[in-house]
Write an enzyme that holds these catalytic residues in place. Sequence first.
Site, PDB file in Angstrom:
ATOM      1  N   HIS A 197      -8.148  -4.756   9.911  1.00  0.00           N
ATOM      2  CA  HIS A 197      -6.930  -4.139   9.034  1.00  0.00           C
ATOM      3  C   HIS A 197      -5.822  -5.257   8.649  1.00  0.00           C
ATOM      4  CE1 HIS A 197      -4.329  -0.303   9.998  1.00  0.00           C
ATOM      5  NE2 HIS A 197      -4.407  -1.668   9.306  1.00  0.00           N
ATOM      6  N   ASP A 245      -7.484  -2.679  13.934  1.00  0.00           N
ATOM      7  CA  ASP A 245      -9.196  -2.658  14.358  1.00  0.00           C
ATOM      8  C   ASP A 245      -9.588  -3.548  12.970  1.00  0.00           C
ATOM      9  OD1 ASP A 245      -7.529  -1.478  11.791  1.00  0.00           O
ATOM     10  OD2 ASP A 245      -9.374  -0.227  10.811  1.00  0.00           O
ATOM     11  N   ASP A 287       0.707  -1.174  -0.006  1.00  0.00           N
ATOM     12  CA  ASP A 287      -0.107  -0.401  -0.209  1.00  0.00           C
ATOM     13  C   ASP A 287       1.016   1.236  -0.137  1.00  0.00           C
ATOM     14  OD1 ASP A 287       0.815  -0.619   2.498  1.00  0.00           O
ATOM     15  OD2 ASP A 287      -1.241  -1.098   3.313  1.00  0.00           O
ATOM     16  N   GLU A 291      -9.376  -1.128   5.327  1.00  0.00           N
ATOM     17  CA  GLU A 291     -10.800  -1.068   6.391  1.00  0.00           C
ATOM     18  C   GLU A 291     -11.104  -2.143   6.858  1.00  0.00           C
ATOM     19  OE1 GLU A 291      -8.417   0.826   8.649  1.00  0.00           O
ATOM     20  OE2 GLU A 291      -8.521   2.844   8.170  1.00  0.00           O
TER      21      GLU A 291
HETATM   22  C1  F6R Z   1       1.283  -1.188   5.876  1.00  0.00           C
HETATM   23  C2  F6R Z   1       0.302  -2.425   6.407  1.00  0.00           C
HETATM   24  C3  F6R Z   1      -0.727  -1.984   7.882  1.00  0.00           C
HETATM   25  C4  F6R Z   1      -0.172  -2.750   9.273  1.00  0.00           C
HETATM   26  C5  F6R Z   1      -0.398  -2.285   9.974  1.00  0.00           C
HETATM   27  C6  F6R Z   1      -0.282  -2.698  11.200  1.00  0.00           C
HETATM   28  O1  F6R Z   1       1.751  -2.032   4.755  1.00  0.00           O
HETATM   29  O2  F6R Z   1       0.181  -3.352   5.581  1.00  0.00           O
HETATM   30  O3  F6R Z   1      -1.449  -3.128   6.957  1.00  0.00           O
HETATM   31  O4  F6R Z   1       0.745  -3.779   8.717  1.00  0.00           O
HETATM   32  O5  F6R Z   1      -1.385  -1.198  10.598  1.00  0.00           O
HETATM   33  O6  F6R Z   1       1.160  -2.241  11.613  1.00  0.00           O
HETATM   34  P1  F6R Z   1       2.188  -1.565  12.389  1.00  0.00           P
HETATM   35  O7  F6R Z   1       2.867  -2.623  12.318  1.00  0.00           O
HETATM   36  O8  F6R Z   1       2.988  -0.656  13.138  1.00  0.00           O
HETATM   37  O9  F6R Z   1       1.345  -2.120  14.295  1.00  0.00           O
END
Ligand code: F6R
Length: 262
Positions: free
Chosen positions: A135, A133, A66, A140
Amino acid sequence: MEVLIRENKADAMAMAARIIATWVRRKPDCVLGLATGNTMTEVYRELVQLHQSGVDFSRVRSFNLDEYVGLPPHHPASYHFFMEKHLFQHVRFARSYLPDGMASDPHAHCAQYEEWIRSEGGIDLQLLGIGEDGHIAFNEPTSSLASRTRLKTLTPVTKSTNAREFPEGETIPSQVLTMGVGTIMEARHCLLLAFGLKKAAAVKAMVEGPVSAMCPASALQYHNRCTLLLDEEAASGLSMREYFKAAESGKPEWQQKLLVDL
Ligand code: F6R
């Protein structure tokens, strides 16, 4: 789902490194799906060490999950910048693809991104984190579980969690480009890492909850090769926690080896 619980993050990271190294050794031109975020910073530290200890990534291709819309690659909060800083400036890959947040036609770019994944032979090993959440990537809650790479609007929860990645006073973009849940589900092996109490509720919903668009990560229950690497805190909400531990330790040695020997 294969749920592996480790006493601490360091042990889980060592296991993640073994799994990635095994893929790269067995298939030197494999395609890795890469993520960003706090969890991945440490994974990439392990990858840099693997590279320094002789694991050859020069034929590996990669796809990132992303990117924020409107951020150029040199912006310090862009995922291009993150990848350059934590991985690409240390480890050379054959080719690396990231969604382009500056694409003039985001819809055409997303379709093209899907095509690039196909033309590189599909993703072998997809690294994933999970949001509080539920995701995965930036899918989302309420994202279609069949979704493909597309433009997506962030929820206020994710915006406020990720605001820490942005320079003070700068507003975080509302829109992102993200691989879809359906795109992720086509990876041959998914490896999701989660650490800390903050992730416990999302992990529980993903593993034990109903499959629901309210927890996009729960779609992984339908994946036929999905490994979860958790520390004790992230696993603390699982009612099947002891079962997962017993299942792993009760395996004969040859079967334990299968965990990492593809
Ligand atoms: C970002 C992504 C997100 C993160 C998720 C956890 O490329 O794919 O889904 O993996 O938000 O983020 P952290 O590791 O910062 O808790």
